[in-house]
Write a protein that holds these residues in place. Structure first.
Motif, PDB file in Angstrom:
ATOM      1  N   GLY A   1       0.799  -1.215   0.000  1.00  0.00           N
ATOM      2  CA  GLY A   1       0.000   0.000   0.000  1.00  0.00           C
ATOM      3  C   GLY A   1       0.830   1.261   0.000  1.00  0.00           C
ATOM      4  O   GLY A   1       1.801   1.396  -0.746  1.00  0.00           O
ATOM      5  N   ASP A   2       0.469   2.197   0.885  1.00  0.00           N
ATOM      6  CA  ASP A   2       1.143   3.492   0.898  1.00  0.00           C
ATOM      7  C   ASP A   2       2.488   3.459   1.622  1.00  0.00           C
ATOM      8  O   ASP A   2       3.108   4.507   1.829  1.00  0.00           O
ATOM      9  N   ARG A   3       2.964   2.269   1.959  1.00  0.00           N
ATOM     10  CA  ARG A   3       4.308   2.173   2.532  1.00  0.00           C
ATOM     11  C   ARG A   3       5.387   2.375   1.465  1.00  0.00           C
ATOM     12  O   ARG A   3       6.560   2.557   1.805  1.00  0.00           O
ATOM     13  N   VAL A   4       5.009   2.330   0.180  1.00  0.00           N
ATOM     14  CA  VAL A   4       5.987   2.460  -0.894  1.00  0.00           C
ATOM     15  C   VAL A   4       5.733   3.734  -1.686  1.00  0.00           C
ATOM     16  O   VAL A   4       4.613   4.000  -2.118  1.00  0.00           O
ATOM     17  N   ASP A   5       6.795   4.493  -1.872  1.00  0.00           N
ATOM     18  CA  ASP A   5       6.775   5.709  -2.687  1.00  0.00           C
ATOM     19  C   ASP A   5       7.585   5.422  -3.949  1.00  0.00           C
ATOM     20  O   ASP A   5       8.752   5.039  -3.866  1.00  0.00           O
ATOM     21  N   PHE A   6       6.969   5.590  -5.125  1.00  0.00           N
ATOM     22  CA  PHE A   6       7.627   5.289  -6.387  1.00  0.00           C
ATOM     23  C   PHE A   6       8.147   6.572  -7.038  1.00  0.00           C
ATOM     24  O   PHE A   6       7.408   7.542  -7.177  1.00  0.00           O
ATOM     25  N   ARG A   7       9.419   6.536  -7.451  1.00  0.00           N
ATOM     26  CA  ARG A   7      10.020   7.702  -8.104  1.00  0.00           C
ATOM     27  C   ARG A   7      10.853   7.255  -9.296  1.00  0.00           C
ATOM     28  O   ARG A   7      11.585   6.266  -9.217  1.00  0.00           O
ATOM     29  N   LEU A   8      10.747   7.995 -10.377  1.00  0.00           N
ATOM     30  CA  LEU A   8      11.575   7.751 -11.548  1.00  0.00           C
ATOM     31  C   LEU A   8      12.804   8.640 -11.473  1.00  0.00           C
ATOM     32  O   LEU A   8      12.690   9.846 -11.217  1.00  0.00           O
ATOM     33  N   GLY A   9      13.981   8.056 -11.674  1.00  0.00           N
ATOM     34  CA  GLY A   9      15.196   8.849 -11.600  1.00  0.00           C
ATOM     35  C   GLY A   9      16.439   8.055 -11.936  1.00  0.00           C
ATOM     36  O   GLY A   9      16.416   6.829 -12.040  1.00  0.00           O
ATOM     37  N   ASP A  10      17.534   8.761 -12.113  1.00  0.00           N
ATOM     38  CA  ASP A  10      18.824   8.219 -12.504  1.00  0.00           C
ATOM     39  C   ASP A  10      19.543   7.632 -11.289  1.00  0.00           C
ATOM     40  O   ASP A  10      19.675   8.289 -10.256  1.00  0.00           O
ATOM     41  N   MET A  11      20.048   6.405 -11.417  1.00  0.00           N
ATOM     42  CA  MET A  11      20.708   5.755 -10.293  1.00  0.00           C
ATOM     43  C   MET A  11      21.997   6.458  -9.880  1.00  0.00           C
ATOM     44  O   MET A  11      22.426   6.333  -8.737  1.00  0.00           O
ATOM     45  N   VAL A  12      22.634   7.181 -10.789  1.00  0.00           N
ATOM     46  CA  VAL A  12      23.876   7.862 -10.465  1.00  0.00           C
ATOM     47  C   VAL A  12      23.615   9.190  -9.758  1.00  0.00           C
ATOM     48  O   VAL A  12      24.508   9.749  -9.124  1.00  0.00           O
ATOM     49  N   ASP A  13      22.382   9.694  -9.821  1.00  0.00           N
ATOM     50  CA  ASP A  13      22.051  10.984  -9.210  1.00  0.00           C
ATOM     51  C   ASP A  13      20.704  10.892  -8.486  1.00  0.00           C
ATOM     52  O   ASP A  13      19.727  11.524  -8.889  1.00  0.00           O
ATOM     53  N   PRO A  14      20.629  10.091  -7.411  1.00  0.00           N
ATOM     54  CA  PRO A  14      19.340   9.930  -6.725  1.00  0.00           C
ATOM     55  C   PRO A  14      18.813  11.213  -6.109  1.00  0.00           C
ATOM     56  O   PRO A  14      17.602  11.377  -5.955  1.00  0.00           O
ATOM     57  N   ALA A  15      19.691  12.148  -5.801  1.00  0.00           N
ATOM     58  CA  ALA A  15      19.235  13.411  -5.208  1.00  0.00           C
ATOM     59  C   ALA A  15      18.353  14.185  -6.175  1.00  0.00           C
ATOM     60  O   ALA A  15      17.466  14.938  -5.756  1.00  0.00           O
ATOM     61  N   ALA A  16      18.573  13.990  -7.494  1.00  0.00           N
ATOM     62  CA  ALA A  16      17.770  14.691  -8.486  1.00  0.00           C
ATOM     63  C   ALA A  16      16.315  14.243  -8.462  1.00  0.00           C
ATOM     64  O   ALA A  16      15.431  14.948  -8.955  1.00  0.00           O
ATOM     65  N   ALA A  17      16.048  13.057  -7.894  1.00  0.00           N
ATOM     66  CA  ALA A  17      14.673  12.564  -7.779  1.00  0.00           C
ATOM     67  C   ALA A  17      14.026  13.011  -6.478  1.00  0.00           C
ATOM     68  O   ALA A  17      12.931  12.557  -6.135  1.00  0.00           O
ATOM     69  N   GLY A  18      14.702  13.904  -5.762  1.00  0.00           N
ATOM     70  CA  GLY A  18      14.135  14.448  -4.541  1.00  0.00           C
ATOM     71  C   GLY A  18      14.469  13.676  -3.287  1.00  0.00           C
ATOM     72  O   GLY A  18      13.892  13.927  -2.224  1.00  0.00           O
ATOM     73  N   LEU A  19      15.403  12.735  -3.365  1.00  0.00           N
ATOM     74  CA  LEU A  19      15.797  11.992  -2.175  1.00  0.00           C
ATOM     75  C   LEU A  19      16.771  12.834  -1.354  1.00  0.00           C
ATOM     76  O   LEU A  19      17.770  13.331  -1.874  1.00  0.00           O
ATOM     77  N   ALA A  20      16.472  12.988  -0.092  1.00  0.00           N
ATOM     78  CA  ALA A  20      17.260  13.874   0.768  1.00  0.00           C
ATOM     79  C   ALA A  20      18.516  13.184   1.274  1.00  0.00           C
ATOM     80  O   ALA A  20      18.490  11.999   1.637  1.00  0.00           O
TER      81      ALA A  20
END
Length: 243
Positions: A98-117
């Protein structure tokens, strides 16, 4: 991402390719990845029994993240991958969370660009993806992943390595003989040969700041690299005299 890598990664955006690749994974007793995934969960649980945030980089269909979310019912998962078709496959596999998972599309070399802090993850995972990267990209991947870790957080990468030629031939021959007869072959795709060796992975991980790192499991040409970031330093006691 360099143009060569960007071009090689484009195939993962094709729904048919993503489905064929995911469908080639053996199941049941032939699933060689089930054990190292459980080993990672147990090692983490022994010292970090209640992680809050688990990030899976280049998560694909979500198999590694699934094991960690089962192991830690109180954890929230962040799935990150550049492939929209893999997002669909992972959505089906992880729907029970359920809502325990947040899905984001992004580049593995730059995870910060996907909004990961930075510093926001207790556990960071990756699986069967970093071997697609060149040497410089591999080090950038480890730096970006390590930057996400909170103090004392754990990093685990389950990936293929490049053994020396003689052992590579031996491993591949034996692995083929042990594969189930009805196993669907994974579709061909780009690998940045020669693949980095185990020592290169460990060096890149330690250079990224995860100094407490080791190989927890190895079978043929696949290794589980795992390590823990340094814990937070205790705050200085202002009443204690300086030495």
């Amino acid at each position: 991402m360099p143009e060569q890598s960007r071009s090689a990664a484009a195939v993962w955006s094709e729904p048919g390719f993503a489905a064929a690749w995911a469908g080639a994974d053996p199941a049941g007793e032939h699933d060689l990845l089930a054990l190292p995934r459980r080993i990672a969960a147990r090692l983490i649980a022994a010292e970090l029994p209640a992680p809050r945030v688990v990030v899976d980089i280049a998560a694909g269909p979500g198999g590694f993240l699934e094991v960690l979310l089962d192991a830690f019912p109180g954890a929230r998962g962040i799935w990150l991958d550049a492939s929209a078709p893999m997002r669909e496959l992972a959505g089906e596999r992880l729907a029970r969370f359920g809502d325990r998972v947040d899905f984001r599309l992004g580049d593995m070399v730059d995870p910060a660009a996907a909004g990961l802090a930075e510093g926001g993850a207790d556990v960071v995972l990756s699986s069967r993806a970093s071997h697609h990267l060149s040497g410089g990209e591999l080090r950038a991947f480890y730096r970006g992943a390590a930057a996400l870790l909170a103090p004392g957080g754990w990093f685990a990468n389950l990936d293929h390595i490049g053994p020396v030629d003689a052992w590579d031939r031996r491993y591949r021959a034996v692995r083929r003989a042990m594969a189930p007869a009805n196993r669907q072959a994974a579709p061909p795709h780009h690998h940045d040969y020669p693949l980095a060796g185990a020592a290169e992975h460990l060096d890149a991980l330690r250079s990224a700041g995860v100094l407490d790192a080791d190989i927890a499991w190895k079978a043929f040409f696949t290794c589980l690299f795992i390590g823990r970031a340094a814990p937070a330093q205790p705050a200085a006691d202002p009443t204690r005299p300086h030495p």
